[in-house]
Write an enzyme that holds these catalytic residues in place. Structure first.
Site, short mmCIF file in Angstrom:
data_model
loop_
_atom_site.label_atom_id
_atom_site.label_comp_id
_atom_site.label_asym_id
_atom_site.label_seq_id
_atom_site.Cartn_x
_atom_site.Cartn_y
_atom_site.Cartn_z
N SER A 136 0.84 -1.20 0.00
CA SER A 136 0.00 0.00 0.00
C SER A 136 0.87 1.24 0.00
O SER A 136 1.97 1.24 0.57
CB SER A 136 -0.86 -0.03 1.27
OG SER A 136 -1.46 1.22 1.46
N THR A 138 0.36 3.50 1.80
CA THR A 138 0.44 3.85 3.23
C THR A 138 1.85 3.65 3.78
O THR A 138 2.22 4.29 4.77
CB THR A 138 -0.52 2.93 4.05
OG1 THR A 138 -1.74 2.88 3.35
CG2 THR A 138 -0.75 3.42 5.44
N TYR A 160 -1.59 -0.50 10.58
CA TYR A 160 -1.82 -1.15 9.28
C TYR A 160 -0.59 -0.96 8.37
O TYR A 160 -0.07 -1.92 7.80
CB TYR A 160 -3.08 -0.54 8.62
CG TYR A 160 -3.25 -0.90 7.16
CD1 TYR A 160 -3.53 -2.20 6.77
CD2 TYR A 160 -3.11 0.08 6.17
CE1 TYR A 160 -3.67 -2.53 5.42
CE2 TYR A 160 -3.26 -0.23 4.83
CZ TYR A 160 -3.54 -1.54 4.45
OH TYR A 160 -3.67 -1.86 3.13
N LYS A 164 2.28 -3.66 6.67
CA LYS A 164 2.61 -3.76 5.23
C LYS A 164 4.11 -3.58 5.03
O LYS A 164 4.75 -4.30 4.26
CB LYS A 164 1.84 -2.71 4.42
CG LYS A 164 0.34 -2.99 4.33
CD LYS A 164 0.05 -4.20 3.46
CE LYS A 164 -1.42 -4.53 3.40
NZ LYS A 164 -1.73 -5.79 2.74
N LEU A 211 -13.70 7.59 0.71
CA LEU A 211 -14.49 8.62 0.01
C LEU A 211 -15.48 8.04 -1.00
O LEU A 211 -16.66 8.40 -1.00
CB LEU A 211 -13.51 9.58 -0.69
CG LEU A 211 -14.17 10.74 -1.41
CD1 LEU A 211 -14.89 11.65 -0.43
CD2 LEU A 211 -13.13 11.54 -2.21
P1 NAD Z 1 -11.05 -6.70 1.07
O1 NAD Z 1 -11.29 -6.65 2.53
O2 NAD Z 1 -12.20 -6.44 0.17
O3 NAD Z 1 -10.38 -8.09 0.66
C1 NAD Z 1 -9.56 -8.81 1.53
C2 NAD Z 1 -10.03 -10.26 1.50
O4 NAD Z 1 -9.24 -10.99 2.43
C3 NAD Z 1 -11.49 -10.40 1.92
O5 NAD Z 1 -12.18 -11.24 1.01
C4 NAD Z 1 -11.42 -11.00 3.30
O6 NAD Z 1 -12.54 -11.82 3.59
C5 NAD Z 1 -10.12 -11.81 3.20
N1 NAD Z 1 -9.51 -12.02 4.51
C6 NAD Z 1 -9.40 -11.15 5.54
N2 NAD Z 1 -8.80 -11.74 6.57
C7 NAD Z 1 -8.51 -13.01 6.19
C8 NAD Z 1 -7.89 -14.12 6.83
N3 NAD Z 1 -7.45 -14.04 8.09
N4 NAD Z 1 -7.76 -15.26 6.14
C9 NAD Z 1 -8.22 -15.37 4.86
N5 NAD Z 1 -8.84 -14.37 4.23
C10 NAD Z 1 -8.97 -13.19 4.87
O7 NAD Z 1 -9.86 -5.68 0.76
P2 NAD Z 1 -9.30 -5.18 -0.63
O8 NAD Z 1 -9.60 -3.73 -0.74
O9 NAD Z 1 -9.70 -6.10 -1.72
O10 NAD Z 1 -7.75 -5.31 -0.33
C11 NAD Z 1 -6.98 -6.43 -0.74
C12 NAD Z 1 -5.56 -6.24 -0.28
O11 NAD Z 1 -5.06 -5.00 -0.80
C13 NAD Z 1 -5.41 -6.15 1.24
O12 NAD Z 1 -4.23 -6.81 1.61
C14 NAD Z 1 -5.27 -4.65 1.48
O13 NAD Z 1 -4.52 -4.37 2.63
C15 NAD Z 1 -4.53 -4.19 0.24
N6 NAD Z 1 -4.77 -2.78 -0.09
C16 NAD Z 1 -6.05 -2.32 -0.25
C17 NAD Z 1 -6.25 -0.98 -0.54
C18 NAD Z 1 -7.64 -0.41 -0.69
O14 NAD Z 1 -7.80 0.82 -0.61
N7 NAD Z 1 -8.67 -1.21 -0.94
C19 NAD Z 1 -5.16 -0.11 -0.69
C20 NAD Z 1 -3.88 -0.62 -0.53
C21 NAD Z 1 -3.69 -1.98 -0.24
N1 UDP Z 2 -12.50 12.10 2.70
C1 UDP Z 2 -13.46 13.02 3.05
N2 UDP Z 2 -14.61 12.55 3.62
C2 UDP Z 2 -14.88 11.23 3.81
C3 UDP Z 2 -13.87 10.29 3.42
C4 UDP Z 2 -12.69 10.76 2.88
O1 UDP Z 2 -13.28 14.22 2.88
O2 UDP Z 2 -15.95 10.87 4.34
C5 UDP Z 2 -11.24 12.57 2.08
C6 UDP Z 2 -9.98 12.20 2.85
O3 UDP Z 2 -9.68 13.20 3.82
C7 UDP Z 2 -8.94 12.15 1.72
C8 UDP Z 2 -9.76 11.64 0.52
O4 UDP Z 2 -11.13 11.93 0.83
O5 UDP Z 2 -8.46 13.44 1.42
C9 UDP Z 2 -9.63 10.13 0.28
O6 UDP Z 2 -9.92 9.46 1.49
P1 UDP Z 2 -9.96 7.85 1.56
O7 UDP Z 2 -10.28 7.50 2.98
O8 UDP Z 2 -10.86 7.33 0.50
O9 UDP Z 2 -8.48 7.43 1.18
P2 UDP Z 2 -7.11 7.61 2.00
O10 UDP Z 2 -7.20 8.86 2.82
O11 UDP Z 2 -6.97 6.39 2.83
O12 UDP Z 2 -6.06 7.73 0.95
#
Ligand code: NAD
Ligand code: UDP
Length: 349
Positions: A136, A138, A160, A164, A211
């Site tokens: 991520s 992050t 979190y 990562k 958002l």
């Molecule tokens: P999501 O929660 O929709 O998908 C994660 C999946 O993992 C789910 O199906 C959940 O049931 C499964 N899971 C959770 N805990 C588990 C466990 N202990 N054992 C087996 N399965 C488990 O999330 P997503 O948005 O699809 O994210 C997928 C990956 O990408 C995650 O690792 C997340 O940290 C990473 N990621 C997501 C975002 C985002 O904004 N969505 C951004 C950066 C990184």
């Molecule tokens: N944000 C907002 N209101 C909300 C959710 C998010 O103004 O209810 C803003 C947040 O401050 C950021 C952008 O929208 O500037 C994206 O936020 P999100 O949580 O989707 O992603 P992240 O901040 O984790 O990158």
């Protein structure tokens, strides 16, 4: 070729799994369904225009926890002993909420780090050495860079992000220890949108934090108004800027990364998956209103704790390494999110 997709029922995992099926890969999906629904696979049938019998030949779904080493081992053993070994793993399973991670750090370290360690141990035992990992943006923490390159310092600001970054270090140590391992570590920026069919999309439990799902629920009338977290950031209009990436572009990035791992052994790549374009909260509100024809009521409120003003990828290394770049615009992200939301006002339920 058989691939294991952990977390393959989740938001990003399901879109990537669909594209992998379309590319001809056969999948074993391993998911605890902690944050996803089994109904997603019925939707695959609709999108692919196939029946259950066909789909069950292409995907085996296993309900299990990534921390359950015995079950993981059973899965690898089953395929290895039937001469159909798992070639590579895409590892999406994990916990992903920044705010929850502050309250439940043990769960986050347990699932995200221990879960990955289990998976790696079992992979090594069954000589499967290629892994695509969901990292991520992050991991970069707060930044003053207008666009973040991969060599930016790693400085996560919450549990979190710590998990990562720790997994990234763990995979790097493995790579350095043994020339069999190959890793693609993908640092996602802000994944949004949905499959254009409206059959699969993001289905957060409870009130969303992010958002896009929040705006969608305001637009459909489930939530009253959007709170804009701060209009005093040092950005063009004072609201937070992010690099939104359509989930299908993101899924295609995984396919390119996987193909790169399959081409050669013993590589490690750490890549930003983003568009390189920043959009403010007000840009998103405006575009969403334009797409939907619905006014989005909003109110400016205080900054959210832990937020940063701007977070935008420099995606040039991904383009150079994978020949991949995003194609979809903010308009398409809003359109596809809205299509999913209106077709599924209660998600998969
Ligand atoms: P999501 O929660 O929709 O998908 C994660 C999946 O993992 C789910 O199906 C959940 O049931 C499964 N899971 C959770 N805990 C588990 C466990 N202990 N054992 C087996 N399965 C488990 O999330 P997503 O948005 O699809 O994210 C997928 C990956 O990408 C995650 O690792 C997340 O940290 C990473 N990621 C997501 C975002 C985002 O904004 N969505 C951004 C950066 C990184
Ligand atoms: N944000 C907002 N209101 C909300 C959710 C998010 O103004 O209810 C803003 C947040 O401050 C950021 C952008 O929208 O500037 C994206 O936020 P999100 O949580 O989707 O992603 P992240 O901040 O984790 O990158």
């Amino acid at each position: 070729m058989k691939l294991l997709v952990t977390g393959g029922a989740g938001f990003i995992g399901s879109h990537t799994s669909l594209l992998l099926l379309e590319e001809g890969y056969d999948l074993v999906i391993y998911d605890s369904f902690h944050n996803s629904s089994k109904k997603v696979f019925k939707r695959f049938e609709k999108i692919l225009g196939c029946d259950e019998t066909y789909l069950t030949k292409r995907i085996k779904v296993i309900e299990g926890d990534i921390r359950d080493r015995n079950l993981l081992e059973e899965v690898f053993n089953y395929y290895s002993s039937s001469g159909d070994s798992i070639t590579a793993v895409l590892h999406f399973a994990g916990l992903k909420s920044v705010s929850e991670s502050v309250i439940k750090p043990i769960d986050y370290w347990d699932v995200n780090l221990l879960g990955t360690k289990n998976l790696i141990e079992v992979m090594a035992k069954y000589e499967c050495y290629k892994l695509v990992f969901s990292s991520s943006a992050t991991v970069y923490g707060s930044t003053s860079s207008s666009k973040i390159t991969e060599d930016h310092n790693i400085n996560p600001q919450n549990p979190y992000g710590h998990t990562k970054a720790a997994v990234e270090d763990f995979l790097t140590d493995l790579y350095n220890s043994n020339d069999k391992w190959s890793f693609a570590i993908l640092r996602y920026f802000n994944p949004v949108g949905a499959h254009s069919s409206g059959q699969i999309g993001e289905d957060p439990f409870g009130v969303p934090n992010n958002l896009f799902p929040f705006i969608s629920q305001v637009a459909i009338g489930r939530l009253e108004k959007l709170l804009v977290f701060g209009n005093d950031w040092p950005t063009t209009d004072g609201t937070g800027i992010r690099d939104y990436i359509h989930v299908i572009d993101l899924a295609q990035g995984h396919i390119s990364a996987l193909e790169k791992l399959l081409e050669n052994n013993n590589q490690i790549v750490k890549l930003n998956l983003g568009s390189g374009k920043g959009h403010s909260v007000l840009d998103v509100i405006k575009t969403f209103s334009k797409v939907t024809g619905v006014d989005i009521p909003y109110e400016i409120s205080n900054r959210r704790s832990g937020d940063t003003g701007q977070n935008v990828a420099d995606p040039s290394l991904s383009k150079k390494t994978l020949g991949w770049e995003t194609k979809r615009t903010l308009f398409e992200m809003c359109r596809d999110s809205w299509n999913w939301q209106t077709k599924n006002p209660n998600g998969y339920n």
